[in-house]
Design a protein around this motif. Structure first.
Motif, short mmCIF file in Angstrom:
data_model
loop_
_atom_site.label_atom_id
_atom_site.label_comp_id
_atom_site.label_asym_id
_atom_site.label_seq_id
_atom_site.Cartn_x
_atom_site.Cartn_y
_atom_site.Cartn_z
N ASN A 188 0.83 -1.21 0.00
CA ASN A 188 0.00 0.00 0.00
C ASN A 188 0.86 1.26 0.00
N LEU A 189 1.89 1.25 0.85
CA LEU A 189 2.78 2.40 0.92
C LEU A 189 3.45 2.62 -0.43
N ASN A 190 3.95 1.51 -1.03
CA ASN A 190 4.60 1.63 -2.33
C ASN A 190 3.65 2.20 -3.37
N ALA A 191 2.37 1.76 -3.30
CA ALA A 191 1.40 2.26 -4.27
C ALA A 191 1.16 3.75 -4.04
N LYS A 192 1.09 4.13 -2.76
CA LYS A 192 0.82 5.53 -2.45
C LYS A 192 1.90 6.44 -3.02
N TYR A 193 3.16 6.01 -2.90
CA TYR A 193 4.27 6.85 -3.35
C TYR A 193 4.72 6.51 -4.77
N ASN A 194 3.88 5.82 -5.57
CA ASN A 194 4.20 5.48 -6.96
C ASN A 194 5.41 4.56 -7.08
N LEU A 195 5.80 3.87 -6.02
CA LEU A 195 7.00 3.06 -6.11
C LEU A 195 6.79 1.78 -6.91
N ASP A 196 5.50 1.44 -7.23
CA ASP A 196 5.30 0.21 -7.99
C ASP A 196 5.18 0.45 -9.50
N ASP A 197 5.28 1.70 -9.93
CA ASP A 197 5.34 1.96 -11.37
C ASP A 197 6.70 1.49 -11.91
N PRO A 198 6.78 1.30 -13.26
CA PRO A 198 8.11 1.03 -13.82
C PRO A 198 9.02 2.24 -13.55
N LEU A 199 10.32 1.94 -13.42
CA LEU A 199 11.28 2.97 -13.01
C LEU A 199 11.22 4.20 -13.91
N ILE A 200 11.15 3.96 -15.21
CA ILE A 200 11.25 5.08 -16.15
C ILE A 200 10.03 5.99 -16.02
N ILE A 201 8.86 5.36 -15.75
CA ILE A 201 7.64 6.15 -15.55
C ILE A 201 7.77 7.00 -14.29
N GLN A 202 8.29 6.34 -13.22
CA GLN A 202 8.51 7.08 -11.97
C GLN A 202 9.39 8.29 -12.23
N PHE A 203 10.45 8.08 -13.06
CA PHE A 203 11.39 9.15 -13.32
C PHE A 203 10.70 10.34 -13.99
N PHE A 204 9.90 10.04 -15.02
CA PHE A 204 9.25 11.15 -15.74
C PHE A 204 8.21 11.84 -14.87
N LYS A 205 7.48 11.03 -14.06
CA LYS A 205 6.54 11.65 -13.13
C LYS A 205 7.27 12.61 -12.20
N TYR A 206 8.41 12.12 -11.68
CA TYR A 206 9.17 12.94 -10.74
C TYR A 206 9.66 14.22 -11.40
N MET A 207 10.23 14.07 -12.63
CA MET A 207 10.74 15.23 -13.36
C MET A 207 9.63 16.26 -13.56
N GLY A 208 8.44 15.75 -13.96
CA GLY A 208 7.32 16.65 -14.19
C GLY A 208 6.99 17.43 -12.93
N ASN A 209 6.97 16.73 -11.80
CA ASN A 209 6.65 17.40 -10.54
C ASN A 209 7.73 18.41 -10.16
N VAL A 210 9.01 18.02 -10.33
CA VAL A 210 10.11 18.92 -9.94
C VAL A 210 10.02 20.22 -10.73
N LEU A 211 9.70 20.09 -12.03
CA LEU A 211 9.61 21.30 -12.85
C LEU A 211 8.52 22.23 -12.34
N GLN A 212 7.52 21.66 -11.65
CA GLN A 212 6.47 22.50 -11.08
C GLN A 212 6.78 22.90 -9.64
N GLY A 213 8.01 22.62 -9.19
CA GLY A 213 8.40 23.01 -7.84
C GLY A 213 7.92 22.06 -6.77
N ASP A 214 7.46 20.87 -7.18
CA ASP A 214 6.94 19.91 -6.21
C ASP A 214 7.92 18.75 -6.11
N PHE A 215 8.60 18.63 -4.97
CA PHE A 215 9.59 17.57 -4.81
C PHE A 215 8.99 16.34 -4.15
N GLY A 216 7.68 16.32 -4.03
CA GLY A 216 7.02 15.13 -3.49
C GLY A 216 6.98 15.13 -1.98
N PRO A 217 6.27 14.13 -1.42
CA PRO A 217 6.20 14.03 0.04
C PRO A 217 7.49 13.42 0.58
#
Lengths: 310, 317
Positions: B48-77
């Motif tokens: 559940n925790l992994n799902a909440k923090y997107n840790l169960d997506d494929p790595l490359i998807i996680q990376f692009f999600k993260y990049m997208g958020n960082v560009l908007q000034g959001d470094f995640g929880p």
């Protein structure tokens, strides 16, 4: 520093370079000294460097055999004996849980010096191969390789070492590699610069003319001639590697208990300094002394091996 | 000038992207996730925790999600301080770290250049040897040695300054301005010390070179006083290497602040970074690294721009 000018035969800088016939005659007449003889004489006339070498030799000896002959084990906890000031039975006192500071400092010296030497060796291998290859092949290869070095240079590397330690756990081997991996950049630049000037020399041209393969030229002709500047930089890299290790260990990201190092000891000593300042001052002093020695030796070697610089 | 600025800005972007990519993938190659170290989390909860923090997506998807958020000034929880986002934690530590870092930088630049100029003007005299010996010591001895020793001397053996702790801007009213200053003295000095040493060496070398140059000889020939020559002519030229040292100085101060904030228990970004690293708090560590890298790149850029505008010999290309 030295009073006598080098004899004409001992043209400094290029030990493998074939001196011209004129110089050979002259050197035969006056019994020339080689570059290395000359450098050694200059180095030994540098008092700070000689004193540093003696102190360092004693320290290394103490680090190697000291822990075997101290009466106390560096892990032995003795609650009744905590925070004892220096005395005949505990030369450097004891820490907050009664461990002998002398035994711990010597083990710390062993670990810190070992990390310094091995990490420097890692940086030496990567840096020399990288720099010599880039400098020798030149052109696009050089551009790409040095561009990578430039990009890496502009990164906050300590932070990557920390990530590396977090990712792969805090093992000694990871630390050797991680610290070695941050120290090779300058080495690569120095080696590349030297290689660029070396490859224009006649003896390399001669090797190429008789059909020696490029990689063999790098290994047999370029690398041996890099020894001077590389030795200087190595002695200056060792203290940086020791510093990096202590920095990580101080933060709790490096050497782990029960093993110890100067960084761990300084961190522990700082925590207990109100009751046992000696547990901070002795390791800190020994580490500072070691770093000084390496710096003086490095400076001495630079003066000795690089006559152009004086 | 504008074109040059834009070009340099554009060349800085790949560096920052490399930082993000390298730190992201290094963190994710790690054996064990951020929740495996917790005490006996059941597999279901971990999933559940992994799902909440997107840790169960494929790595490359996680990376692009993260990049997208960082560009908007959001470094995640933050993974460990679960009620906070990384941005909140960083903003929380920022006033502390900025006060510490900027004061140290200013102190190092002022004292370092003053000592360097003094040594250069009295080259090979006792002042020069004194400054250079102290500089050698300052460069050799790391601040995790000087800081505890100075605490021992000035706070434990003599009760002049506090051993640790942070007063902060918002508590000046209740605790008084001098408590604020006192809590800053030791951290700022110990953080600045190695930089003072390096800057004084840099400044000495640069000043000696400038004082030998032709335009100084001309100024002397015109009969200007020694003070005017130094202030109006020599300093301006000698300050250039100091400006290009701005980037490296910042990098050194940032890594030094990890140690100093820990020794003096200052609640700054460095503290969050170290505890984040010890806890494998992925998002927090990455957020800080990206912030630091951006800061260093920007300061290098500013340094280059200042040099370009000060030094007519530098061509903007």
């Amino acid at each position: 520093m030295s009073e006598t000018p080098p004899p004409p035969g001992a043209e400094p800088g290029m030990p493998h370079q074939h001196p011209n016939a004129e110089a050979m005659e002259a050197s035969a007449a006056v019994k020339g000294r080689s570059l290395w003889e000359d450098a050694r004489r200059r180095l030994f006339s540098n008092k700070a460097a000689v004193a540093s070498m003696i102190i360092l030799a004693v320290l290394v000896l103490a680090a190697v055999i000291g822990p075997e002959i101290t009466p106390h084990d560096f892990r032995a906890i003795a609650y009744g004996n905590n925070d004892l000031p220096p005395s005949w039975s505990h030369w450097m006192g004891t820490d907050s849980i009664g461990r002998d500071v002398l035994a711990r400092t010597l083990i710390g010296a062993r670990v810190s010096l070992a990390v310094g030497l091995i990490a420097t060796f890692v940086s030496l291998v990567i840096g020399v191969i990288w720099g010599a290859t880039a400098g020798f092949f030149g052109g696009t290869v050089d551009n790409v390789m040095m561009r990578i070095v430039d990009v890496l240079y502009s990164l906050p590397f300590v932070f990557f070492v920390i990530i590396l330690m977090v990712v792969f756990g805090t093992s000694l081997w990871i630390m050797f590699v991680a610290i070695g991996a941050i120290e090779w950049l300058t080495m690569a630049r120095i080696v590349r610069g030297q290689t660029l000037s070396l490859k224009e020399k006649e003896f390399v041209e001669a090797a190429r003319a008789i059909g020696v393969k490029p990689l063999t030229i790098v290994a047999r002709h370029i690398v041996p001639n890099l020894i001077g500047p590389v030795i200087i930089y190595v002695t200056l890299t060792i203290p940086y590697a020791i510093l990096a290790e202590s920095f990580l260990s101080f933060l709790g990201l490096g050497v782990q208990e029960p093993l110890t190092s100067w960084g761990v000891l300084i961190s522990e000593g700082a925590n207990g300094m109100q009751t046992a300042p000696w547990a901070l001052l002795f390791p800190a002093g020994m580490m500072a002394l070691t770093l000084f020695c390496f710096n003086f030796i490095g400076d001495g070697l630079r003066d000795a091996l690089d006559p152009k610089d004086r | 000038m504008l074109v040059y600025t834009l070009k340099r800005l554009l060349s800085a972007i790949p560096t920052i992207l490399v930082v993000i990519a390298v730190s992201f993938f290094m963190m994710r190659i790690a054996p064990g996730g951020p929740f495996t170290s917790d005490r006996n989390v059941t597999p279901a909860i971990e999933a559940n925790l992994n799902a909440k923090y997107n840790l169960d997506d494929p790595l490359i998807i996680q990376f692009f999600k993260y990049m997208g958020n960082v560009l908007q000034g959001d470094f995640g929880p933050s993974f460990k301080y679960q009620d906070f986002t990384v941005t909140e934690l960083v903003l929380d530590g920022l006033p502390v770290s900025a006060t510490l870092g900027l004061s140290s930088l200013a102190l190092a630049m002022l004292v370092g250049s003053f000592l360097g100029v003094m040594a250069a003007l009295r080259q090979n005299k006792p002042t020069d040897y004194g400054v250079m010996t102290v500089a050698m010591a300052g460069i050799t001895i790391p601040n995790f040695v000087t800081a505890p020793v100075m605490v021992l001397i000035f706070a434990v053996w003599n009760d002049w300054l506090p051993t640790a702790g942070w007063v902060g801007w918002d508590r000046i009213d209740t605790m008084g301005g001098d408590a604020f200053i006192k809590s800053l003295i030791l951290p700022v000095i110990t953080l600045a010390l190695p930089q003072i040493a390096i800057i004084s060496r840099l400044m000495r070398g640069s000043m000696i070179e400038v004082m030998r140059s032709n335009f100084i000889r001309t100024a002397k020939a015109k009969g200007l006083s020694a003070g005017t020559i130094v202030r109006r002519h020599a300093l301006r030229a000698a300050i250039l290497p100091l400006v290009s040292y701005l980037g490296p100085a910042t990098a050194a101060l940032l890594s030094g602040s990890l140690v100093i904030e820990r020794i003096f228990a200052l609640p700054g970004i460095g503290q969050y970074f170290v505890t984040g690293a010890l806890n494998r708090d992925y998002t927090l560590v990455m957020g800080v690294v990206i912030l630091y890298a951006t800061l260093i790149v920007i300061l290098n850029l500013i340094a280059d721009l200042i040099i370009a505008s000060l030094d007519p010999k530098v061509k903007l290309s």
